[in-house]
Design a protein around this motif. Structure first.
Motif, PDB file in Angstrom:
ATOM      1  N   CYS A  11       0.845  -1.194   0.000  1.00  0.00           N
ATOM      2  CA  CYS A  11       0.000   0.000   0.000  1.00  0.00           C
ATOM      3  C   CYS A  11       0.886   1.253   0.000  1.00  0.00           C
ATOM      4  O   CYS A  11       1.879   1.327   0.710  1.00  0.00           O
ATOM      5  CB  CYS A  11      -0.894  -0.009   1.234  1.00  0.00           C
ATOM      6  SG  CYS A  11      -1.808   1.523   1.469  1.00  0.00           S
ATOM      7  N   CYS A  14       0.181   2.977   3.885  1.00  0.00           N
ATOM      8  CA  CYS A  14       0.597   2.341   5.144  1.00  0.00           C
ATOM      9  C   CYS A  14       1.633   1.241   4.936  1.00  0.00           C
ATOM     10  O   CYS A  14       2.190   0.714   5.898  1.00  0.00           O
ATOM     11  CB  CYS A  14      -0.618   1.774   5.873  1.00  0.00           C
ATOM     12  SG  CYS A  14      -1.299   0.284   5.133  1.00  0.00           S
ATOM     13  N   CYS A  48      -6.618  -0.890  -0.145  1.00  0.00           N
ATOM     14  CA  CYS A  48      -5.822  -1.532   0.908  1.00  0.00           C
ATOM     15  C   CYS A  48      -6.751  -2.098   1.980  1.00  0.00           C
ATOM     16  O   CYS A  48      -7.633  -1.404   2.477  1.00  0.00           O
ATOM     17  CB  CYS A  48      -4.859  -0.529   1.513  1.00  0.00           C
ATOM     18  SG  CYS A  48      -3.951  -1.192   2.924  1.00  0.00           S
ATOM     19  N   CYS A  51      -5.855  -0.051   5.585  1.00  0.00           N
ATOM     20  CA  CYS A  51      -6.182   1.352   5.856  1.00  0.00           C
ATOM     21  C   CYS A  51      -7.235   1.927   4.913  1.00  0.00           C
ATOM     22  O   CYS A  51      -7.669   3.064   5.083  1.00  0.00           O
ATOM     23  CB  CYS A  51      -4.915   2.208   5.802  1.00  0.00           C
ATOM     24  SG  CYS A  51      -4.305   2.498   4.136  1.00  0.00           S
ATOM     25  N   GLN A  53      -6.895   2.822   1.837  1.00  0.00           N
ATOM     26  CA  GLN A  53      -6.333   3.673   0.788  1.00  0.00           C
ATOM     27  C   GLN A  53      -6.552   3.053  -0.601  1.00  0.00           C
ATOM     28  O   GLN A  53      -6.383   1.844  -0.784  1.00  0.00           O
ATOM     29  CB  GLN A  53      -4.824   3.842   1.050  1.00  0.00           C
ATOM     30  CG  GLN A  53      -4.037   4.488  -0.069  1.00  0.00           C
ATOM     31  CD  GLN A  53      -4.150   6.012  -0.072  1.00  0.00           C
ATOM     32  OE1 GLN A  53      -4.810   6.612   0.763  1.00  0.00           O
ATOM     33  NE2 GLN A  53      -3.516   6.632  -1.038  1.00  0.00           N
TER      34      GLN A  53
HETATM   35 ZN   LIG Z   1      -2.839   0.808   3.468  1.00  0.00          ZN
END
Ligand SMILES: [Zn+2]
Length: 223
Positions: A11, A14, A48, A51, A53
């Motif tokens: 990712c 993160c 992701c 998180c 994202q």
């Molecule tokens: Zn992430």
């Protein structure tokens, strides 16, 4: 046949490792649902699991539309092509006669090419339309700073609406004043004029093989 694999990707936010799907080759006759995902850009996005994202996947793929006789090779900048891949792609190119072969280095350009070819348009003529539209906007810019920004902006084909003579093409570009991507409409007559210029100057057209047709390419041909 489409070639679909699983791969691990980190990712961008993160760093968590996620299992993602990689489309090595896309055949739109076998998998029409993949064409739709290329057209709306979702094919190259993954979320992701840690998180949330949204990430943009970066990998090489060969997009093949047997119906439109189009093959587009997406090779992101900085990625190496192995000799075996190069060979297989050259074999593809030789085996097919009346195909349009294109190369792009980002997913956005692949998406744009598919939108252009699906609309039955010529991407070289579209590049000429973008060039003419850019010049027009620069001439109307008013001040030097705005003109300079427009001269460096990336223009993209977005859509064509209406029929025949009354068709309207919509291009997009980042408007320096609005600070966002803005649409600019051009009449079918602009497309026809550019088509006329191209037919009177066939030398502009590229040679065989997978050609990268973009603003930089056009400028190298008309200078
Ligand atoms: Zn992430």
């Amino acid at each position: 046949m489409s070639i679909i694999r699983k791969a691990e990707a980190a990712c961008s936010k993160c760093g968590a490792k996620n299992e993602t799907t990689i489309y090595r080759s896309i055949n739109t006759a076998d998998n029409p649902e993949l064409k739709q995902k290329v057209r709306d850009g979702s094919l190259f996005l993954w979320r992701c699991s840690s998180c949330g994202q949204t990430n943009l996947a970066r990998y090489e793929t060969l997009y093949h539309d047997p119906e439109k006789k189009v093959m587009i090779w997406l090779l992101p900048e900085g990625l190496e092509v192995s000799e075996a891949q190069m060979q297989s792609i050259s074999l593809h190119a030789k085996a097919i006669g009346d195909y349009t072969l294109r190369r792009t280095d980002d997913a956005g350009s692949l998406m744009e090419k598919v939108l252009i070819f699906d609309a039955g348009l010529d991407d070289i003529v579209i590049e000429m339309c973008k060039f003419v539209t850019r010049m027009e906007l620069i001439s109307k810019a008013g001040d030097k700073d705005r003109a300079e920004k427009i001269s460096r902006a990336a223009f993209h084909f977005y859509s064509v609406t209406g029929e025949d003579e009354s068709a309207v093409l919509t291009l997009t570009y980042p408007d320096p004043d609005a600070g966002k991507i803005t649409g600019v409409n051009i009449g079918w007559n602009v497309y026809e004029d550019c088509m006329g210029i191209l037919s009177r100057n066939p030398g502009i057209r590229p040679g065989d093989g997978f050609q990268k047709i973009d603003a930089a390419w056009l400028e190298s041909r008309i200078r």
